[in-house]
Write a protein that holds these residues in place. Structure first.
Motif, PDB file in Angstrom:
ATOM      1  N   THR A 359       0.841  -1.209   0.000  1.00  0.00           N
ATOM      2  CA  THR A 359       0.000   0.000   0.000  1.00  0.00           C
ATOM      3  C   THR A 359       0.867   1.247   0.000  1.00  0.00           C
ATOM      4  O   THR A 359       0.606   2.202  -0.744  1.00  0.00           O
ATOM      5  CB  THR A 359      -0.934   0.008   1.227  1.00  0.00           C
ATOM      6  OG1 THR A 359      -1.757  -1.164   1.197  1.00  0.00           O
ATOM      7  CG2 THR A 359      -1.812   1.241   1.238  1.00  0.00           C
ATOM      8  N   LEU A 360       1.929   1.244   0.806  1.00  0.00           N
ATOM      9  CA  LEU A 360       2.832   2.395   0.852  1.00  0.00           C
ATOM     10  C   LEU A 360       3.498   2.606  -0.506  1.00  0.00           C
ATOM     11  O   LEU A 360       3.543   3.739  -1.023  1.00  0.00           O
ATOM     12  CB  LEU A 360       3.887   2.181   1.942  1.00  0.00           C
ATOM     13  CG  LEU A 360       4.984   3.251   2.052  1.00  0.00           C
ATOM     14  CD1 LEU A 360       4.374   4.635   2.264  1.00  0.00           C
ATOM     15  CD2 LEU A 360       5.954   2.916   3.186  1.00  0.00           C
ATOM     16  N   GLY A 361       4.012   1.541  -1.100  1.00  0.00           N
ATOM     17  CA  GLY A 361       4.670   1.658  -2.395  1.00  0.00           C
ATOM     18  C   GLY A 361       3.731   2.194  -3.466  1.00  0.00           C
ATOM     19  O   GLY A 361       4.117   3.061  -4.267  1.00  0.00           O
ATOM     20  N   ARG A 362       2.515   1.714  -3.492  1.00  0.00           N
ATOM     21  CA  ARG A 362       1.554   2.161  -4.507  1.00  0.00           C
ATOM     22  C   ARG A 362       1.083   3.596  -4.246  1.00  0.00           C
ATOM     23  O   ARG A 362       0.778   4.325  -5.189  1.00  0.00           O
ATOM     24  CB  ARG A 362       0.354   1.210  -4.542  1.00  0.00           C
ATOM     25  CG  ARG A 362       0.713  -0.144  -5.123  1.00  0.00           C
ATOM     26  CD  ARG A 362      -0.437  -1.122  -5.079  1.00  0.00           C
ATOM     27  NE  ARG A 362      -0.038  -2.370  -5.723  1.00  0.00           N
ATOM     28  CZ  ARG A 362      -0.659  -2.901  -6.776  1.00  0.00           C
ATOM     29  NH1 ARG A 362      -1.704  -2.307  -7.301  1.00  0.00           N
ATOM     30  NH2 ARG A 362      -0.238  -4.030  -7.303  1.00  0.00           N
ATOM     31  N   THR A 363       1.043   3.970  -2.972  1.00  0.00           N
ATOM     32  CA  THR A 363       0.643   5.344  -2.653  1.00  0.00           C
ATOM     33  C   THR A 363       1.690   6.339  -3.144  1.00  0.00           C
ATOM     34  O   THR A 363       1.358   7.442  -3.596  1.00  0.00           O
ATOM     35  CB  THR A 363       0.420   5.510  -1.135  1.00  0.00           C
ATOM     36  OG1 THR A 363      -0.503   4.514  -0.686  1.00  0.00           O
ATOM     37  CG2 THR A 363      -0.160   6.876  -0.805  1.00  0.00           C
ATOM     38  N   LEU A 399       6.517   1.159 -11.520  1.00  0.00           N
ATOM     39  CA  LEU A 399       6.345   0.050 -10.574  1.00  0.00           C
ATOM     40  C   LEU A 399       6.624  -1.277 -11.274  1.00  0.00           C
ATOM     41  O   LEU A 399       6.133  -1.515 -12.378  1.00  0.00           O
ATOM     42  CB  LEU A 399       4.910   0.058 -10.024  1.00  0.00           C
ATOM     43  CG  LEU A 399       4.470  -1.086  -9.118  1.00  0.00           C
ATOM     44  CD1 LEU A 399       5.256  -1.075  -7.820  1.00  0.00           C
ATOM     45  CD2 LEU A 399       2.970  -0.989  -8.816  1.00  0.00           C
ATOM     46  N   VAL A 400       7.443  -2.132 -10.631  1.00  0.00           N
ATOM     47  CA  VAL A 400       7.634  -3.510 -11.077  1.00  0.00           C
ATOM     48  C   VAL A 400       6.791  -4.383 -10.154  1.00  0.00           C
ATOM     49  O   VAL A 400       7.059  -4.479  -8.963  1.00  0.00           O
ATOM     50  CB  VAL A 400       9.115  -3.932 -11.009  1.00  0.00           C
ATOM     51  CG1 VAL A 400       9.274  -5.393 -11.448  1.00  0.00           C
ATOM     52  CG2 VAL A 400       9.972  -3.029 -11.890  1.00  0.00           C
ATOM     53  N   PHE A 401       5.750  -5.009 -10.709  1.00  0.00           N
ATOM     54  CA  PHE A 401       4.771  -5.727  -9.899  1.00  0.00           C
ATOM     55  C   PHE A 401       5.321  -7.064  -9.386  1.00  0.00           C
ATOM     56  O   PHE A 401       6.244  -7.639  -9.944  1.00  0.00           O
ATOM     57  CB  PHE A 401       3.501  -5.989 -10.710  1.00  0.00           C
ATOM     58  CG  PHE A 401       2.736  -4.747 -11.068  1.00  0.00           C
ATOM     59  CD1 PHE A 401       1.751  -4.257 -10.231  1.00  0.00           C
ATOM     60  CD2 PHE A 401       3.000  -4.067 -12.248  1.00  0.00           C
ATOM     61  CE1 PHE A 401       1.044  -3.114 -10.565  1.00  0.00           C
ATOM     62  CE2 PHE A 401       2.301  -2.923 -12.588  1.00  0.00           C
ATOM     63  CZ  PHE A 401       1.321  -2.439 -11.742  1.00  0.00           C
ATOM     64  N   LEU A 480      12.136   3.807  -9.305  1.00  0.00           N
ATOM     65  CA  LEU A 480      11.518   2.519  -9.585  1.00  0.00           C
ATOM     66  C   LEU A 480      11.124   1.857  -8.268  1.00  0.00           C
ATOM     67  O   LEU A 480      11.947   1.735  -7.361  1.00  0.00           O
ATOM     68  CB  LEU A 480      12.522   1.627 -10.330  1.00  0.00           C
ATOM     69  CG  LEU A 480      12.011   0.470 -11.183  1.00  0.00           C
ATOM     70  CD1 LEU A 480      11.087   0.968 -12.281  1.00  0.00           C
ATOM     71  CD2 LEU A 480      13.188  -0.287 -11.801  1.00  0.00           C
ATOM     72  N   VAL A 481       9.852   1.446  -8.155  1.00  0.00           N
ATOM     73  CA  VAL A 481       9.373   0.707  -6.988  1.00  0.00           C
ATOM     74  C   VAL A 481       9.277  -0.761  -7.380  1.00  0.00           C
ATOM     75  O   VAL A 481       8.536  -1.113  -8.304  1.00  0.00           O
ATOM     76  CB  VAL A 481       7.999   1.222  -6.511  1.00  0.00           C
ATOM     77  CG1 VAL A 481       7.487   0.370  -5.342  1.00  0.00           C
ATOM     78  CG2 VAL A 481       8.090   2.683  -6.088  1.00  0.00           C
ATOM     79  N   CYS A 482      10.038  -1.617  -6.711  1.00  0.00           N
ATOM     80  CA  CYS A 482      10.029  -3.062  -6.977  1.00  0.00           C
ATOM     81  C   CYS A 482       9.264  -3.746  -5.848  1.00  0.00           C
ATOM     82  O   CYS A 482       9.750  -3.825  -4.721  1.00  0.00           O
ATOM     83  CB  CYS A 482      11.451  -3.615  -7.049  1.00  0.00           C
ATOM     84  SG  CYS A 482      12.448  -2.866  -8.352  1.00  0.00           S
TER      85      CYS A 482
END
Length: 565
Positions: A359-363, A399-401, A480-482
């Motif tokens: 949730t934090l990463g997506r926010t 974002l890398v899902f 980049l968020v992994c």
């Protein structure tokens, strides 16, 4: 006395009109009562095909068993039956009764429209001559034995209402309720938190000792093998290339493939050092160094320029509303967290499932709307941006899902999937130039450009993860968020992806937020680490300080749960 299960000269072919694939090639393996035998190898090595064949769960055709192979099962230690020649009706009496299996993904193995208790009762009523009331009593008793909270409540719950660890425990109860002689565990802890994984492993060991069962434990995680197995069989390309006592395998592995699996674990290497991969060992000539390293261990770095500054960020979800739609109660997923991410660094974020990491990463990317607080990216508070401005922001933050398969459109070729965001963002003036850019990106992640015409299902898990990384890089982001991007990958494929991320970070100057529940991987990748629990940051510091000198009990618990090799 004969073994509980003896596999002799066993092979499996998959036959279609066009091809014959030799999935398993002439293997032999035995399992005794009271013994745990681990079968280890990468995806596609034949582990699961072998285990499914024991229970004759492979569709035939296309699965074909060449003559000469045997699977001899002897429950009483006297007479043995060949499972490959056992009629379908008799196999129904064996499955779930004398031989049971815990599947890799409980969500797809449990019936989503049947309550959990009914699913366990179904097996008891099928194999035991007992009343419905007695079956319910035994089911609740097994839910207690597998340490499920509130067994009566979970009896009436549907699978989607449980956490991953709880669903796996229901699967264990389902497999164990008829007290089988042989238990097959097919990757039962893949992608689980280390604390949940430790609980599941301890539970399987305890039940195995109680029932004096034989266990076949299939995994690619050598840490889990060291924790649970008496003997190990290493599979590679459908063959058993090495077998022996667990301690002997880890101390003096003979086959290059086994040595590769042991060597490419991130925990065995300092930060920044290139991880060895399987090809380094299999293609190695006499006298060559084992690791053809292209980089050197990186010292702990310090950074000064802030890229992202988060101030008292809170995310709440409405859990109950009035008849008029007015919110009455909330669940706080992220609870007033503040931190900074510096340009060029990798910040690790660890914690158990449900702690608020994703949730934090997506926010941070405005994929989830914050309830309170600020997210300042390069001097701009992105919580105040309009939807049109957020679209422009996507060029810089990607974002890398966690699951690349579900994040790729199955109807689009991977070339089209990588090109699509570039088209939306207006990158490159023509389709021809975008396709050239796609080919360049595929080369960047070590995939042949000719593969751009293939569809996602035609790739392995590691290849799909590289495709998702290539798609994220198509917009030339700086951040980049992994999100758990290597949690379910084989250890050798994981090494390739981690090497790739480190190379891209170095060559392109990327800043990474690396989210994972695996502290060993996070320590290898990160300059700093934040530990999250119940929506709050409970500890933060340099990677080495967090890993070697944890301050909070929660972090110490996470570290203590990591399987040791």
């Amino acid at each position: 006395m004969p073994s509980l299960l003896q596999i002799k000269n066993f092979s499996v072919d998959f036959v279609t009109e066009q091809t014959v694939t030799h999935a398993v090639k002439n293997i032999s393996l035995s399992v005794n009562r009271g013994e745990i035998v681990a079968v280890v190898g990468e995806s596609g090595s034949g582990k699961s095909v072998t285990s499914l064949s024991i229970l004759k769960l492979l569709p035939s055709p296309p699965a074909v068993y060449p003559a000469g192979g045997e699977m001899l099962f002897s429950e009483d230690g006297n007479s043995a039956i060949d499972l490959l020649k056992t009629p379908a009706g008799e196999m129904q009496d064996i499955r779930g009764n004398k031989i049971a299996m815990i599947f890799q993904e409980p969500m797809t193995s449990l019936n989503p429209v049947m309550r959990c208790g009914k699913q366990v009762m179904e097996g008891l009523l099928r194999h035991r001559k007992i009343s419905t009331a007695e079956a319910k009593r035994q089911t609740i008793e097994w839910f207690n034995r597998v340490k499920l909270p509130r067994p009566e409540t979970i009896f009436n719950a549907y699978p989607h209402q449980l956490s991953g660890g709880q669903k796996q425990r229901v699967m264990i109860a389902l497999a164990m309720c008829c007290q089988p002689s042989l238990l097959i565990c097919d990757e039962p802890t893949t992608a689980l938190d280390v604390t949940v994984q430790k609980t599941i492993l301890d539970l399987i060991k305890d039940l195995q000792r109680e029932q004096n069962m034989g266990v076949i434990f299939i995994t690619h995680d050598l840490g889990v093998v060291a924790e649970i197995a008496d003997r190990v069989a290493i599979m590679y390309k459908g063959e058993i290339v090495e077998e022996g006592n667990t301690n002997a395998i880890f101390r003096q592995a003979q086959h290059p493939y086994t040595r590769a699996l042991i060597a490419c674990r991130p925990a065995a290497h300092p930060r920044g050092e290139r991880l060895p991969i399987v090809s380094d060992f299999l293609n190695r000539k006499e006298g060559d160094p084992i690791i053809k390293s292209s980089s050197h261990p990186a010292p702990q770095k310090t950074y000064s320029d802030v890229l992202v500054d988060v101030d008292r960020l809170t995310v709440r979800y409405t859990t109950k509303t009035s008849l008029l739609g007015k919110p009455l109660s909330f669940f706080t997923a992220v609870n007033g967290v503040s931190f900074s991410i510096f340009k060029g660094e990798t910040l690790g974020l660890v914690g158990e499932s449900g702690c608020g990491k994703t949730t934090l990463g997506r926010t941070l990317l405005r994929l989830v709307e914050p309830s309170e607080g600020k997210i300042v990216y390069e001097g701009t508070d992105i919580t105040r941006l309009s939807k049109e401005e957020v679209v422009k922001l996507r060029k810089n933050v990607q974002l890398v899902f966690q699951d690349p398969y579900s994040s790729l459109n199955p109807r689009l070729t991977i070339g089209a999937a990588i090109e699509e965001p570039m088209k939306v963002a207006g990158i490159e003036s023509s389709s021809r130039k975008r396709k050239d850019r796609v080919a360049e990106l595929l080369g960047r992640v070590d995939l042949p450009p000719a593969m751009m015409k293939r569809y996602p299902h035609e790739f392995s898990g590691g290849q799909r993860q590289r495709i998702v990384i290539a798609r994220a890089l198509g917009l030339t982001p700086s951040f980049l968020v992994c999100d758990e991007s290597v949690s379910a990958l084989d250890v050798s494929v994981q090494a390739q992806v981690l090497n790739l991320l480190n190379e891209l970070k170095r060559d392109l100057g990327l800043t990474l937020l690396f989210i994972s529940h695996d502290l060993a991987v996070v320590r290898y990748m990160s300059d700093r680490i934040m530990v999250m629990n119940k929506g709050s940051i409970v500890e933060s510091g340099s990677a080495d300080d967090i890993y070697l000198r944890p301050q909070t009990e929660y972090t110490k618990q996470l570290l203590a749960s990591i399987p040791k090799v």
